[in-house]
Design a protein around this motif. Structure first.
Motif, short mmCIF file in Angstrom:
data_model
loop_
_atom_site.label_atom_id
_atom_site.label_comp_id
_atom_site.label_asym_id
_atom_site.label_seq_id
_atom_site.Cartn_x
_atom_site.Cartn_y
_atom_site.Cartn_z
N LEU A 84 0.82 -1.21 0.00
CA LEU A 84 0.00 0.00 0.00
C LEU A 84 0.85 1.26 0.00
N HIS A 85 1.99 1.20 0.71
CA HIS A 85 2.91 2.34 0.67
C HIS A 85 3.49 2.52 -0.73
N ALA A 86 3.85 1.40 -1.35
CA ALA A 86 4.39 1.48 -2.72
C ALA A 86 3.33 2.05 -3.66
N LYS A 87 2.10 1.59 -3.54
CA LYS A 87 1.02 2.08 -4.38
C LYS A 87 0.81 3.58 -4.20
N ALA A 88 0.82 4.05 -2.95
CA ALA A 88 0.60 5.47 -2.68
C ALA A 88 1.71 6.33 -3.27
N TRP A 89 2.96 5.87 -3.16
CA TRP A 89 4.07 6.67 -3.66
C TRP A 89 4.16 6.63 -5.18
N LEU A 90 3.88 5.49 -5.79
CA LEU A 90 3.89 5.43 -7.25
C LEU A 90 2.79 6.33 -7.84
N ALA A 91 1.63 6.34 -7.20
CA ALA A 91 0.56 7.23 -7.66
C ALA A 91 0.96 8.69 -7.49
N THR A 92 1.70 9.00 -6.44
CA THR A 92 2.16 10.37 -6.22
C THR A 92 3.17 10.79 -7.29
N ILE A 93 4.08 9.88 -7.64
CA ILE A 93 5.04 10.18 -8.71
C ILE A 93 4.31 10.42 -10.03
N SER A 94 3.32 9.59 -10.31
CA SER A 94 2.54 9.75 -11.53
C SER A 94 1.81 11.10 -11.54
N PHE A 95 1.27 11.48 -10.39
CA PHE A 95 0.56 12.76 -10.27
C PHE A 95 1.52 13.93 -10.49
N ALA A 96 2.75 13.83 -9.95
CA ALA A 96 3.74 14.90 -10.14
C ALA A 96 4.11 15.03 -11.61
N LEU A 97 4.23 13.91 -12.31
CA LEU A 97 4.55 13.95 -13.73
C LEU A 97 3.42 14.57 -14.54
N VAL A 98 2.19 14.34 -14.12
CA VAL A 98 1.05 14.94 -14.82
C VAL A 98 1.02 16.45 -14.61
N ILE A 99 1.47 16.93 -13.47
CA ILE A 99 1.58 18.37 -13.25
C ILE A 99 2.61 18.96 -14.22
N VAL A 100 3.73 18.22 -14.41
CA VAL A 100 4.72 18.64 -15.40
C VAL A 100 4.09 18.70 -16.79
N GLN A 101 3.24 17.72 -17.10
CA GLN A 101 2.53 17.72 -18.38
C GLN A 101 1.67 18.96 -18.53
N LEU A 102 0.96 19.31 -17.48
CA LEU A 102 0.08 20.48 -17.53
C LEU A 102 0.89 21.75 -17.79
N LEU A 103 1.98 21.93 -17.05
CA LEU A 103 2.79 23.14 -17.21
C LEU A 103 3.44 23.20 -18.58
N SER A 104 3.94 22.07 -19.07
CA SER A 104 4.57 22.06 -20.39
C SER A 104 3.53 22.31 -21.49
N ALA A 105 2.31 21.81 -21.31
CA ALA A 105 1.25 22.08 -22.29
C ALA A 105 0.89 23.56 -22.30
N MET A 106 0.82 24.18 -21.12
CA MET A 106 0.53 25.61 -21.04
C MET A 106 1.63 26.41 -21.73
N ALA A 107 2.89 25.96 -21.57
CA ALA A 107 4.00 26.65 -22.24
C ALA A 107 3.89 26.50 -23.75
N MET A 108 3.52 25.31 -24.21
CA MET A 108 3.38 25.08 -25.65
C MET A 108 2.29 25.96 -26.26
N TRP A 109 1.21 26.16 -25.52
CA TRP A 109 0.08 26.94 -26.03
C TRP A 109 0.20 28.42 -25.69
N GLY A 110 1.32 28.82 -25.08
CA GLY A 110 1.51 30.22 -24.75
C GLY A 110 0.65 30.71 -23.62
#
Length: 218
Positions: A84-110
């Motif tokens: 359960l600890h592994a599951k929680a941390w892996l989901a957190t890493i995935s969530f952090a990467l999606v935030i990077v996706q959001l910011l990079s998409a905003m940069a791409m679209w100006g």
């Protein structure tokens, strides 16, 4: 050198297609307007097909999770005290990467304040952060489906189960739409926003709840 810049002008009167007379102060040039390229119509039928395929994926995951007998066996990764600890941390890493996706998409679209045009760096960061986010989430999804199944014994768990099916369904839909370049400009940002919303809600109903009740530990 002092002549106006050549442009393509059209008049509502039939048969007129010529350069208008030079504008005078206060003169709006009655009957004249600049011809603009029409916005691409897009093929919304393909979007509906993509939504249909994504819906089938989401339903299939839900049916499997409901019919499959949960094994209760959690994923085991070195460095974590429990599955359960592994599951929680892996989901957190995935969530952090999606935030990077959001910011990079905003940069791409100006749309990112202080950043003028993302360029190839933002595009590459957007693609690879998305790929790693889904890759990291796969062990979590396998654990949820195989060990826990589709559960509904309380509101949070039911919502989490539904969100898990929704996330992978809308992700498949995004990949199908992404392969087409003849869609309306708003289609991909809307579907990408749904992917981000789905994973954010997943993290809130799982990892954040786990860390709040069990504690932030490995």
């Amino acid at each position: 050198m002092t002549q106006p810049v050549q442009q393509h002008w059209t008049s509502p009167r039939a048969g007129w297609d010529e350069q208008p007379p030079p504008q005078q102060p206060g003169w709006d040039g009655p009957g004249w307007e600049i011809e603009r390229e029409p916005e691409p119509e897009g093929n919304f039928g393909r979007v509906l097909v993509a939504l249909g395929i994504g819906s089938l994926i989401a339903i299939a995951l839900g049916v499997y999770g409901s019919l499959h007998e949960p094994t209760g066996e959690a994923i085991s990764l070195a460095g974590f005290s429990s599955g359960l600890h592994a599951k929680a941390w892996l989901a957190t890493i995935s969530f952090a990467l999606v935030i990077v996706q959001l910011l990079s998409a905003m940069a791409m679209w100006g749309r990112l304040p202080g950043v003028r045009g993302g360029g190839p760096v933002s595009a590459k960061l957007h693609r690879w952060s998305g790929r790693f986010a889904v890759l990291v989430s796969l062990p979590v999804a396998a654990h949820c489906l195989y060990a826990l199944g589709f559960q509904s014994f309380d509101t949070r768990v039911l919502l989490h189960s539904l969100l898990g099916c929704f996330f992978y369904g809308i992700f498949v839909c995004k990949m199908i739409v992404l392969a087409r370049d003849d869609q309306k400009p708003w289609v991909l940002p809307v579907i990408g926003g749904l992917v981000f919303t789905g994973l954010t809600a997943l993290w809130l109903t799982s990892s954040l709840w786990f860390f709040s009740n069990v504690g932030v530990q490995f």
